[in-house]
Design a protein around this motif. Structure first.
Motif, PDB file in Angstrom:
ATOM      1  N   TYR A  41       0.761  -1.296  -0.086  1.00 31.42           N
ATOM      2  CA  TYR A  41      -0.085   0.105  -0.076  1.00 31.42           C
ATOM      3  C   TYR A  41       0.893   1.392  -0.017  1.00 31.42           C
ATOM      4  O   TYR A  41       0.487   2.411  -0.591  1.00 31.42           O
ATOM      5  N   ASN A  42       2.166   0.991   0.587  1.00 26.79           N
ATOM      6  CA  ASN A  42       2.828   2.357   0.771  1.00 26.79           C
ATOM      7  C   ASN A  42       3.712   2.552  -0.344  1.00 26.79           C
ATOM      8  O   ASN A  42       4.233   3.768  -0.535  1.00 26.79           O
ATOM      9  N   ARG A  43       3.470   1.731  -1.290  1.00 23.73           N
ATOM     10  CA  ARG A  43       4.344   1.958  -2.751  1.00 23.73           C
ATOM     11  C   ARG A  43       3.247   2.953  -3.594  1.00 23.73           C
ATOM     12  O   ARG A  43       3.750   3.351  -4.721  1.00 23.73           O
ATOM     13  N   LEU A  44       2.165   3.049  -3.399  1.00 19.23           N
ATOM     14  CA  LEU A  44       1.118   3.887  -4.100  1.00 19.23           C
ATOM     15  C   LEU A  44       1.203   5.373  -3.954  1.00 19.23           C
ATOM     16  O   LEU A  44       1.682   5.914  -2.929  1.00 19.23           O
ATOM     17  N   VAL A  45       1.063   6.024  -5.218  1.00 22.65           N
ATOM     18  CA  VAL A  45       1.327   7.600  -4.830  1.00 22.65           C
ATOM     19  C   VAL A  45      -0.083   7.925  -4.216  1.00 22.65           C
ATOM     20  O   VAL A  45      -0.874   7.453  -4.612  1.00 22.65           O
ATOM     21  N   ASP A  46       0.124   9.354  -3.671  1.00 22.49           N
ATOM     22  CA  ASP A  46      -1.198   9.856  -3.196  1.00 22.49           C
ATOM     23  C   ASP A  46      -1.985  10.174  -4.415  1.00 22.49           C
ATOM     24  O   ASP A  46      -1.415  10.907  -5.398  1.00 22.49           O
ATOM     25  N   GLY A  47      -3.206  10.110  -4.130  1.00 18.53           N
ATOM     26  CA  GLY A  47      -4.255  10.243  -5.200  1.00 18.53           C
ATOM     27  C   GLY A  47      -5.435   9.494  -5.244  1.00 18.53           C
ATOM     28  O   GLY A  47      -5.645   8.617  -4.235  1.00 18.53           O
ATOM     29  N   PRO A  48      -6.168   9.635  -6.299  1.00 22.01           N
ATOM     30  CA  PRO A  48      -7.650   8.902  -6.173  1.00 22.01           C
ATOM     31  C   PRO A  48      -7.425   7.364  -6.022  1.00 22.01           C
ATOM     32  O   PRO A  48      -8.294   6.820  -5.107  1.00 22.01           O
ATOM     33  N   ALA A  49      -6.768   6.783  -6.401  1.00 25.25           N
ATOM     34  CA  ALA A  49      -6.405   5.188  -6.227  1.00 25.25           C
ATOM     35  C   ALA A  49      -6.204   4.860  -4.702  1.00 25.25           C
ATOM     36  O   ALA A  49      -6.835   4.187  -4.280  1.00 25.25           O
ATOM     37  N   LYS A  50      -5.181   5.670  -4.190  1.00 27.25           N
ATOM     38  CA  LYS A  50      -4.721   5.361  -2.983  1.00 27.25           C
ATOM     39  C   LYS A  50      -5.934   5.760  -1.872  1.00 27.25           C
ATOM     40  O   LYS A  50      -6.162   4.930  -0.936  1.00 27.25           O
ATOM     41  N   GLU A  51      -6.587   6.751  -2.187  1.00 28.70           N
ATOM     42  CA  GLU A  51      -7.857   7.198  -1.499  1.00 28.70           C
ATOM     43  C   GLU A  51      -8.748   6.215  -1.491  1.00 28.70           C
ATOM     44  O   GLU A  51      -9.446   5.767  -0.562  1.00 28.70           O
ATOM     45  N   PHE A  52      -9.165   5.832  -2.793  1.00 29.15           N
ATOM     46  CA  PHE A  52     -10.120   4.768  -2.962  1.00 29.15           C
ATOM     47  C   PHE A  52      -9.558   3.358  -2.060  1.00 29.15           C
ATOM     48  O   PHE A  52     -10.705   2.815  -1.357  1.00 29.15           O
ATOM     49  N   ILE A  53      -8.442   2.790  -2.378  1.00 26.18           N
ATOM     50  CA  ILE A  53      -8.394   1.543  -1.616  1.00 26.18           C
ATOM     51  C   ILE A  53      -8.213   1.952  -0.082  1.00 26.18           C
ATOM     52  O   ILE A  53      -8.731   1.038   0.646  1.00 26.18           O
ATOM     53  N   ASN A  54      -7.695   3.142   0.507  1.00 30.07           N
ATOM     54  CA  ASN A  54      -7.880   3.415   1.954  1.00 30.07           C
ATOM     55  C   ASN A  54      -9.377   3.587   2.188  1.00 30.07           C
ATOM     56  O   ASN A  54      -9.606   2.882   3.418  1.00 30.07           O
ATOM     57  N   GLU A  55     -10.291   3.950   1.562  1.00 28.35           N
ATOM     58  CA  GLU A  55     -11.661   3.982   2.122  1.00 28.35           C
ATOM     59  C   GLU A  55     -12.001   2.744   2.275  1.00 28.35           C
ATOM     60  O   GLU A  55     -13.275   2.236   2.970  1.00 28.35           O
ATOM     61  N   CYS A  56     -11.770   1.726   1.301  1.00 26.94           N
ATOM     62  CA  CYS A  56     -12.122   0.352   1.467  1.00 26.94           C
ATOM     63  C   CYS A  56     -11.650  -0.667   2.612  1.00 26.94           C
ATOM     64  O   CYS A  56     -12.209  -1.420   3.088  1.00 26.94           O
ATOM     65  N   ILE A  57     -10.520  -0.204   2.938  1.00 29.32           N
ATOM     66  CA  ILE A  57      -9.546  -1.126   3.734  1.00 29.32           C
ATOM     67  C   ILE A  57      -9.083  -0.556   5.373  1.00 29.32           C
ATOM     68  O   ILE A  57      -8.890  -1.111   6.028  1.00 29.32           O
ATOM     69  N   LYS A  58      -9.337   0.789   5.326  1.00 30.12           N
ATOM     70  CA  LYS A  58      -9.122   1.342   6.608  1.00 30.12           C
ATOM     71  C   LYS A  58     -10.001   0.831   7.880  1.00 30.12           C
ATOM     72  O   LYS A  58     -11.112   0.578   7.736  1.00 30.12           O
ATOM     73  N   MET A  59      -9.271   0.708   8.786  1.00 31.37           N
ATOM     74  CA  MET A  59      -9.765   0.233  10.156  1.00 31.37           C
ATOM     75  C   MET A  59     -10.813   1.450  10.515  1.00 31.37           C
ATOM     76  O   MET A  59     -10.801   2.553  10.430  1.00 31.37           O
ATOM     77  N   ARG A  60     -11.961   0.837  10.966  1.00 31.26           N
ATOM     78  CA  ARG A  60     -12.919   2.007  11.527  1.00 31.26           C
ATOM     79  C   ARG A  60     -13.318   1.759  12.942  1.00 31.26           C
ATOM     80  O   ARG A  60     -13.204   0.718  13.611  1.00 31.26           O
ATOM     81  N   ALA A  61     -13.665   2.895  13.747  1.00 29.15           N
ATOM     82  CA  ALA A  61     -14.277   2.794  15.027  1.00 29.15           C
ATOM     83  C   ALA A  61     -15.357   1.747  15.089  1.00 29.15           C
ATOM     84  O   ALA A  61     -16.149   1.632  14.219  1.00 29.15           O
ATOM     85  N   PRO A  62     -15.544   1.406  16.355  1.00 27.92           N
ATOM     86  CA  PRO A  62     -16.737   0.364  16.373  1.00 27.92           C
ATOM     87  C   PRO A  62     -18.049   1.217  16.217  1.00 27.92           C
ATOM     88  O   PRO A  62     -18.232   2.320  16.525  1.00 27.92           O
ATOM     89  N   GLY A  63     -18.929   0.489  15.353  1.00 26.17           N
ATOM     90  CA  GLY A  63     -20.094   1.044  15.027  1.00 26.17           C
ATOM     91  C   GLY A  63     -19.991   1.743  13.427  1.00 26.17           C
ATOM     92  O   GLY A  63     -21.121   2.038  12.927  1.00 26.17           O
ATOM     93  N   ASP A  64     -19.015   2.167  13.321  1.00 24.11           N
ATOM     94  CA  ASP A  64     -18.863   2.808  11.818  1.00 24.11           C
ATOM     95  C   ASP A  64     -18.784   1.963  10.867  1.00 24.11           C
ATOM     96  O   ASP A  64     -18.307   0.690  11.081  1.00 24.11           O
ATOM     97  N   ARG A  65     -19.222   1.996   9.724  1.00 27.18           N
ATOM     98  CA  ARG A  65     -19.454   1.098   8.381  1.00 27.18           C
ATOM     99  C   ARG A  65     -18.530   1.415   7.387  1.00 27.18           C
ATOM    100  O   ARG A  65     -18.130   2.707   7.130  1.00 27.18           O
ATOM    101  N   ARG A  66     -18.265   0.430   6.626  1.00 22.86           N
ATOM    102  CA  ARG A  66     -17.487   0.758   5.457  1.00 22.86           C
ATOM    103  C   ARG A  66     -18.397   1.393   4.528  1.00 22.86           C
ATOM    104  O   ARG A  66     -19.633   1.159   4.593  1.00 22.86           O
ATOM    105  N   PRO A  67     -17.878   1.877   3.151  1.00 23.01           N
ATOM    106  CA  PRO A  67     -18.913   2.511   2.128  1.00 23.01           C
ATOM    107  C   PRO A  67     -19.540   1.256   1.715  1.00 23.01           C
ATOM    108  O   PRO A  67     -19.256   0.213   1.651  1.00 23.01           O
TER     109      PRO A  67
END
Length: 106
Positions: A41-67
Motif C-alpha cells: 500500500y505504501n508504494r502507491l502515490v497519493d491520489g484517487p487510487a490510494k484514497e479509494f483503497i484506503n476507504e475500502c480497507i481502513k480500520m473503523r471505530a466500532p459502529g462505523d461502517r465501510r462504504p
C-alpha cells in the motif's frame, strides 16, 4: 465485501499479494486487526487510487461502517470519463517512482 474488494484493487495495481511480507496467517490476522496496511500500500502515490483503497480497507471505530457498494461505485477513482479519450489507467502511474511492480507469482 468492500475490504476484500479494496485488497483486490491493491493487488491488481501493485501486482503484489497484500501482506506477502508476513510469514504466517496469524501475522496477517494481527496486522489486519491492528489496522496496519500491507507494505505494498505504501508504494502507491497519493491520489484517487490510494484514497479509494484506503476507504475500502481502513480500520473503523466500532459502529462505523465501510462504504456501501454504491458509494464505492461512485468514487472518483472508478468513474470513467467518457469524454476523455485518455481516461485509461496505467497502473505504473499509480506507483511511486522506482517502485516496480513485482513479477507475477506462479
Amino acid at each position: 465485501d468492500i475490504y476484500a474488494f479494496g485488497m483486490c484493487v491493491l493487488e491488481m495495481i501493485t501486482k503484489e499479494t497484500p501482506f506477502m511480507e508476513c510469514s504466517s496467517t496469524p501475522q496477517i490476522y494481527k496486522k489486519v486487526i491492528a489496522g496496519v496496511v500491507p507494505d505494498c500500500y505504501n508504494r502507491l502515490v497519493d491520489g484517487p487510487a490510494k484514497e479509494f483503497i484506503n476507504e475500502c480497507i481502513k480500520m473503523r471505530a466500532p459502529g462505523d461502517r465501510r462504504p456501501s457498494a454504491k458509494e464505492v461505485r461512485d468514487h472518483p477513482f472508478l468513474i470513467k470519463r467518457e469524454s476523455d479519450p485518455d481516461d485509461d489507467v496505467d497502473c505504473t502511474e499509480l506507483l511511486k517512482p522506482g517502485s516496480n511492480p513485482c513479477a507475477p507469482t506462479k
